[in-house]
Structure formats: structure tokens, C-alpha cells
Write a protein that holds these residues in place. Structure first.
Motif, PDB file in Angstrom:
ATOM      1  N   GLY A   1       0.917  -1.415   0.131  1.00  0.00           N
ATOM      2  CA  GLY A   1       0.055   0.080   0.021  1.00  0.00           C
ATOM      3  C   GLY A   1       0.899   1.281   0.141  1.00  0.00           C
ATOM      4  O   GLY A   1       2.080   1.293   0.036  1.00  0.00           O
ATOM      5  N   PRO A   2       0.278   2.258  -0.012  1.00  0.00           N
ATOM      6  CA  PRO A   2       1.013   3.508  -0.029  1.00  0.00           C
ATOM      7  C   PRO A   2       1.858   3.969   1.205  1.00  0.00           C
ATOM      8  O   PRO A   2       1.507   3.460   2.246  1.00  0.00           O
ATOM      9  N   LEU A   3       2.908   4.552   0.858  1.00  0.00           N
ATOM     10  CA  LEU A   3       3.818   4.864   1.842  1.00  0.00           C
ATOM     11  C   LEU A   3       3.963   6.392   1.989  1.00  0.00           C
ATOM     12  O   LEU A   3       3.620   7.344   1.167  1.00  0.00           O
ATOM     13  N   SER A   4       4.111   6.965   3.446  1.00  0.00           N
ATOM     14  CA  SER A   4       4.366   8.336   3.614  1.00  0.00           C
ATOM     15  C   SER A   4       5.142   8.458   4.920  1.00  0.00           C
ATOM     16  O   SER A   4       5.378   7.623   5.656  1.00  0.00           O
ATOM     17  N   TRP A   5       5.758   9.710   5.245  1.00  0.00           N
ATOM     18  CA  TRP A   5       6.208   9.873   6.260  1.00  0.00           C
ATOM     19  C   TRP A   5       5.672  11.096   7.055  1.00  0.00           C
ATOM     20  O   TRP A   5       5.096  12.073   6.325  1.00  0.00           O
ATOM     21  N   GLN A   6       5.907  11.410   8.297  1.00  0.00           N
ATOM     22  CA  GLN A   6       5.711  12.452   9.093  1.00  0.00           C
ATOM     23  C   GLN A   6       6.933  13.631   8.957  1.00  0.00           C
ATOM     24  O   GLN A   6       8.037  13.291   9.610  1.00  0.00           O
ATOM     25  N   GLU A   7       6.656  14.668   8.635  1.00  0.00           N
ATOM     26  CA  GLU A   7       7.611  15.503   8.382  1.00  0.00           C
ATOM     27  C   GLU A   7       7.492  16.862   9.533  1.00  0.00           C
ATOM     28  O   GLU A   7       6.258  17.538   9.419  1.00  0.00           O
ATOM     29  N   ALA A   8       8.245  17.152  10.277  1.00  0.00           N
ATOM     30  CA  ALA A   8       8.138  18.270  11.276  1.00  0.00           C
ATOM     31  C   ALA A   8       8.467  19.562  10.641  1.00  0.00           C
ATOM     32  O   ALA A   8       9.570  19.741   9.875  1.00  0.00           O
ATOM     33  N   GLU A   9       7.655  20.600  10.874  1.00  0.00           N
ATOM     34  CA  GLU A   9       7.755  21.902   9.959  1.00  0.00           C
ATOM     35  C   GLU A   9       8.344  22.901  10.944  1.00  0.00           C
ATOM     36  O   GLU A   9       7.903  23.229  12.085  1.00  0.00           O
ATOM     37  N   GLY A  10       9.146  23.458  10.384  1.00  0.00           N
ATOM     38  CA  GLY A  10      10.186  24.710  11.018  1.00  0.00           C
ATOM     39  C   GLY A  10      11.028  24.345  12.309  1.00  0.00           C
ATOM     40  O   GLY A  10      11.899  25.063  12.229  1.00  0.00           O
ATOM     41  N   ALA A  11      10.785  23.383  12.906  1.00  0.00           N
ATOM     42  CA  ALA A  11      11.624  22.745  13.871  1.00  0.00           C
ATOM     43  C   ALA A  11      11.459  21.381  14.189  1.00  0.00           C
ATOM     44  O   ALA A  11      10.547  20.820  13.616  1.00  0.00           O
ATOM     45  N   PRO A  12      12.337  20.799  14.723  1.00  0.00           N
ATOM     46  CA  PRO A  12      12.192  19.384  15.039  1.00  0.00           C
ATOM     47  C   PRO A  12      11.136  18.705  15.899  1.00  0.00           C
ATOM     48  O   PRO A  12      10.496  17.770  15.623  1.00  0.00           O
ATOM     49  N   GLU A  13      10.421  19.837  16.464  1.00  0.00           N
ATOM     50  CA  GLU A  13       9.242  19.591  17.334  1.00  0.00           C
ATOM     51  C   GLU A  13       7.937  20.255  16.869  1.00  0.00           C
ATOM     52  O   GLU A  13       6.889  20.516  17.377  1.00  0.00           O
ATOM     53  N   GLY A  14       8.267  20.737  15.545  1.00  0.00           N
ATOM     54  CA  GLY A  14       7.275  21.687  15.055  1.00  0.00           C
ATOM     55  C   GLY A  14       6.053  20.913  14.641  1.00  0.00           C
ATOM     56  O   GLY A  14       6.000  19.561  14.657  1.00  0.00           O
ATOM     57  N   PRO A  15       4.916  21.418  13.962  1.00  0.00           N
ATOM     58  CA  PRO A  15       3.630  20.668  13.755  1.00  0.00           C
ATOM     59  C   PRO A  15       4.136  19.782  12.394  1.00  0.00           C
ATOM     60  O   PRO A  15       5.076  19.904  11.620  1.00  0.00           O
ATOM     61  N   LEU A  16       3.470  18.748  12.478  1.00  0.00           N
ATOM     62  CA  LEU A  16       3.496  17.610  11.487  1.00  0.00           C
ATOM     63  C   LEU A  16       3.063  17.680  10.329  1.00  0.00           C
ATOM     64  O   LEU A  16       1.709  18.059  10.305  1.00  0.00           O
TER      65      LEU A  16
END
Length: 310
Positions: A176-191
Motif C-alpha cells: 500500500g501507499p507509503l508516507s512519512w511525518q515531516e516536522a515543519e519549522g523545527a524538530p518539534e514543529g507541527p507535522l
């Protein structure tokens, strides 16, 4: 099993993973500081990994120089470094699992063979051959160009080879489809969720006859073994994350949160690199720079933890 717990419910564990094949430069300093600052800010753990699978270029004196540079910057890992050269058995086990699934095959073409086939392909079609996100031509030979029985016979006879991932078969096995969670702006930023597209890399190399791993394979195995929850690295590796997500799915490894930070560029707008003789931290230190100077030059705020005054 994939770790399904929310990212903010997990401990924060990150790593800096240089190759000890030269001296650190400002680009390395930025990545190390972003990782270490995040770990301290979030009461997490900062680890050091030596990506030293290339025995011809990696040297113990370079490793010591890296540790000296980090100490000068005020970056202190929370555990002794993991050296990839000491863990080939871990990578071999992962590779054997993929081979057992029928997803890996030996390929025997030299670089000149590949270049010749790409040139012939471009001549025949009058257009550029397909390329991966880094701009390199995709491997132009299908797995079916040689019977698996013949491949194994040539491998057993000692012919030089690389082990490639059968991308089409691997994608089918991923289910099935693959994806990842990317933190925006900073390592603890919104995903944000980023769709992964490993097919754009073609049949990537996972190991060689003389080295039982590659960057793609070792990095996902290391991150799982070290319990990395947040992979903080440069934007030049953003697209490679698609391959890493595929390998994590196939091997049943946990998926970290990713944060791809900006790159430090030279005057011509190119990424700093050892191959382009970027000025080393040691040279900057010898010229009188301080850790505070490095932070200002990189646009980083003063840390919340002490750094050396010299």
C-alpha cells in the motif's frame, strides 16, 4: 511492528551521523547543533553515529577530529558513538531477510556498462534517460534481463556484483501507499504527511560484494537499533526518505519523525561538502573563531546549555 504511538508521547532521541572521511565544516556544525539543541531543549537524548562503512576513506584520526570539533562546539553526545563498521552483522541480517522475500538480486554491470546503456538509450529515444532525485540516471537493466539462476551462479563463482532492491517487487510487498511525518519549522514543529515515492529511485543498491550494506540499508537499521524517534538532517536527503520508508515497511521497523533542515551553502550557492574543499571547523578555529562565532555565522541562537569559552 510499527510504533503507532503519537510522536509527542515518545521520548525524543536524535542523532548526528557524520562519515569520518574528512574534517567537519560549517554544514556539519549546523546539523550537529540543530540536533543537540533540540535534544537539550526537549529533555531528550543526543547520539553520535560514525558512518564508516567505507573502509578505504574512513580513518580513526578523522573520527577523533570529529569528536574534538564537537567538544569545541559544546556538543556532547549522551552515549559512546555507534560505529557502523562494528555492526555489519546487523545489516547482513536485514539484507538476508529481504533476500528471503525475493526482493534483492545480484547485478554485475560495471559503471561503464551502465553509462554505455544510458547513452544508447538516450540516443535511441532522443531524450534524456530517467533520473533519480539526485540527478543520476536510473539503473537501465531490468531484473529479467538475466535469469535468477544465472545470477546466482555468477555470484557463487566470485564475479563482482552489487545487490539491488527489486523496486517493483518491493512496492508490491509493501502492500500500500507509503508516507512519512515531516516536522515543519523545527524538530518539534507541527507535522505534515509527505507521500513517499521510492519508485523514483529505481532498483537502488543495498550492498556490494565486499561491503554488506549501503547508506540506505544501514541508516534504517541503525535508526531502529538506536531507538531514534526524530531524524534531523539536511534537505539534500529529503527525497531519500522515500526509500527509507519502504525499507522500514518491509523490515517491520519503526518510523521516526523526520525534520529536514536548511543547507549551508557556499558563495556560489552550492552545498558545502568535503569534496569541494569546504573550509573546515579546525581551520576556522585556528584562525581565531569561537563557538559563539560559529553559531552567529550559522544563524543559530545561543544554546540553553553551556558551551566552552575557548
Amino acid at each position: 511492528m510499527l510504533d503507532a504511538s503519537p510522536p509527542d508521547a515518545r521520548p525524543f532521541i536524535c542523532r548526528f551521523a557524520p562519515s569520518p572521511n574528512g574534517r567537519l565544516h560549517l554544514g556539519h556544525a549546523f546539523s550537529a547543533l540543530v540536533n543537540a539543541d533540540a535534544a537539550r531543549r526537549l529533555s531528550g537524548t543526543f547520539l553520535l553515529r560514525m558512518e564508516d562503512i567505507d573502509a578505504t576513506r574512513c580513518r580513526p584520526d578523522y573520527e577523533q577530529a570529529i569528536r574534538d570539533d564537537l567538544a569545541w562546539l559544546g556538543v556532547t553526545p549522551d552515549a559512546p558513538p555507534r560505529r557502523q563498521s562494528e555492526h555489519f552483522a546487523d545489516y547482513a541480517a536485514a539484507l538476508a531477510r529481504l533476500e528471503g522475500m525475493g526482493l534483492v538480486y545480484p547485478a554485475f554491470e560495471s559503471r561503464s556498462d551502465i553509462a554505455r546503456a544510458v547513452s544508447e538509450q538516450e540516443t535511441a529515444t532522443s531524450r534524456p534517460a530517467p533520473r533519480d532525485p539526485d540527478g543520476a540516471p536510473l539503473y537501465p537493466f531490468p531484473r529479467t534481463a538475466m535469469a535468477d539462476r544465472e545470477r546466482q551462479a555468477r555470484r557463487a563463482a566470485g564475479a563482482p556484483f552489487v545487490l539491488r532492491l527489486d523496486m517493483a517487487a518491493a512496492l508490491a510487498a509493501a502492500g500500500g501507499p507509503l508516507s512519512w511525518q515531516e516536522a515543519e519549522g523545527a524538530p518539534e514543529g507541527p507535522l505534515r504527511t509527505v507521500p513517499a515515492d521510492p519508485a523514483q529511485w529505481g532498483d537502488v543498491v543495498l550492498a556490494r560484494k565486499d561491503v554488506p550494506t549501503s547508506y540506505h540499508l544501514s541508516v534504517v537499521v541503525d535508526d531502529a537499533i538506536q531507538g531514534i524517534t526524530h531524524v534531523i538532517r539536511g534537505m539534500d536527503l529529503f527525497h531519500a526518505t522515500s526509500v527509507h520508508m519502504l525499507l522500514q515497511r518491509l523490515l517491520g521497523l519503526p518510523a521516526p519523525v523526520y525534520h529536514h533542515h536548511r543547507l549551508i551553502l557556499d558563495a556560489s550557492g552550492h552545498k558545502l561538502s568535503k569534496s569541494n574543499a569546504a573550509v573546515s571547523l579546525a581551520a576556522l578555529r585556528a584562525a581565531g573563531a569561537t563557538p559563539e562565532d560559529i553559531r552567529r555565522r550559522l544563524g543559530l541562537a545561543e544554546p540553553a546549555y553551556p558551551t566552552p569559552s575557548t
